[in-house]
Design an enzyme around this catalytic site. Structure first.
Site, short mmCIF file in Angstrom:
data_model
loop_
_atom_site.label_atom_id
_atom_site.label_comp_id
_atom_site.label_asym_id
_atom_site.label_seq_id
_atom_site.Cartn_x
_atom_site.Cartn_y
_atom_site.Cartn_z
N CYS A 56 82.33 22.12 17.65
CA CYS A 56 80.89 22.06 17.39
C CYS A 56 80.34 23.47 17.51
O CYS A 56 80.36 24.06 18.60
CB CYS A 56 80.20 21.13 18.39
SG CYS A 56 78.41 21.06 18.20
N CYS B 82 73.95 22.91 12.22
CA CYS B 82 75.39 22.74 12.47
C CYS B 82 76.06 24.07 12.18
O CYS B 82 76.15 24.49 11.02
CB CYS B 82 75.95 21.63 11.59
SG CYS B 82 77.73 21.41 11.78
#
Length: 288
Positions: free
Chosen positions: A229, A79
């Site tokens: 994201c 991430c």
């Protein structure tokens, strides 16, 4: 047990941050998938797109580890926004990360490096993008670059590019702005289509806005649509370079619902750099 937590976000992509530098087994045992999901639910828990544990080791070459979980409690490999939040979190905890030229962090996708910039942003050297079907997590005979795929329940083939950046992504470019209902309909179907994506997939809806500007919305595997994201931004930029929409060594500003991120893909795929802010929001205690 009472658990102290901290809330951070990167471009609106928000995380519950836990200080587990001691790698306490009691905390690992308490954080079941069901408990993580409960904590991340916005109306019944703290609310977040994911949960991150900051872990410290005695290895001077790899002093920190990121333990990352999606909002549904499932572990994930990588991430990008979470990595920036982890670096800011470690700095707030008093770790000497600003003194390091590059901070080495172990993730589920392998080691990555990060550093503070002169203007107090955080730069992360992400995993090199790969279009090999194995790395991109797609069951496809060749590289799926501007490839047409069929999704159950969707009437028309969809054209996009599969790319792995430590986790699997499928990027759809479209000359028109993707409407909200399309993001939900296509993202939800594609993310769980195991025949094509055996481990699920993150779905990016991208539009080229200019030579160095992109709009992007990402349906994240295990989360749904998010405000930003980081790995999705890398994937979309890489897919754009691969298909000739953008150039190597040029920073692409990626506009997501939660803010701007900068991505630079190095010549001949030698690097993939993500740059942006990470913000501490609040802290508190919760009983688990």
């Amino acid at each position: 047990m009472d658990l102290s937590f901290y809330k951070y976000h990167g471009a609106g992509n928000d995380f519950i941050m836990l200080d587990n530098r001691a790698d306490d087994r009691r905390l690992w045992n308490a954080l079941t998938p069901e408990k993580i999901e409960q904590l991340c639910i916005r109306h019944h828990g703290i609310g977040a797109d994911g949960l991150i544990l900051a872990i410290k080791s005695d290895n001077p070459e790899m002093p920190y580890t990121m333990g990352y979980f999606n909002a549904d409690g499932t572990p994930a490999e990588m991430c990008g926004n979470g990595l920036r939040c982890l670096v800011r979190f470690l700095d707030d905890l008093g770790e000497p990360v600003r003194e390091m030229e590059r901070i080495n962090i172990m993730t589920g996708a392998g080691p990555v490096q990060a550093a503070f910039t002169e203007d107090n942003l955080i730069r992360v050297w992400m995993p090199i993008p790969s279009f090999h079907p194995r790395d991109a997590g797609i069951d496809y005979p060749t590289e799926a670059v501007d490839a047409e795929v069929e999704i159950p329940g969707w009437p028309n083939p969809l054209m996009g590019t599969a790319v792995g950046v430590g986790n699997p992504h499928f990027v759809l470019y479209n000359a028109e702005m993707w409407e909200g209902y399309l993001v939900h309909e296509i993202g939800a179907r594609m993310a769980i289509y195991k025949d094509l994506f055996p481990n699920g997939v993150n779905v990016g809806f991208a539009r080229k806005e200019g030579d160095n500007l992109m709009s992007l919305v990402v349906w994240e595997r295990g989360v749904g649509p998010t405000l930003a994201c980081g790995s999705g931004a890398i994937a979309a930029a890489a897919a754009g370079v691969k298909t000739g929409r953008y150039d190597f060594d040029e920073q692409i500003m990626i506009r997501m619902p939660g803010g701007l991120l900068g991505v630079t893909i190095g010549q001949d795929w030698k690097s993939a750099v993500l740059e942006g802010d990470a913000v501490r929001v609040f802290e508190g205690k919760v009983e688990i």
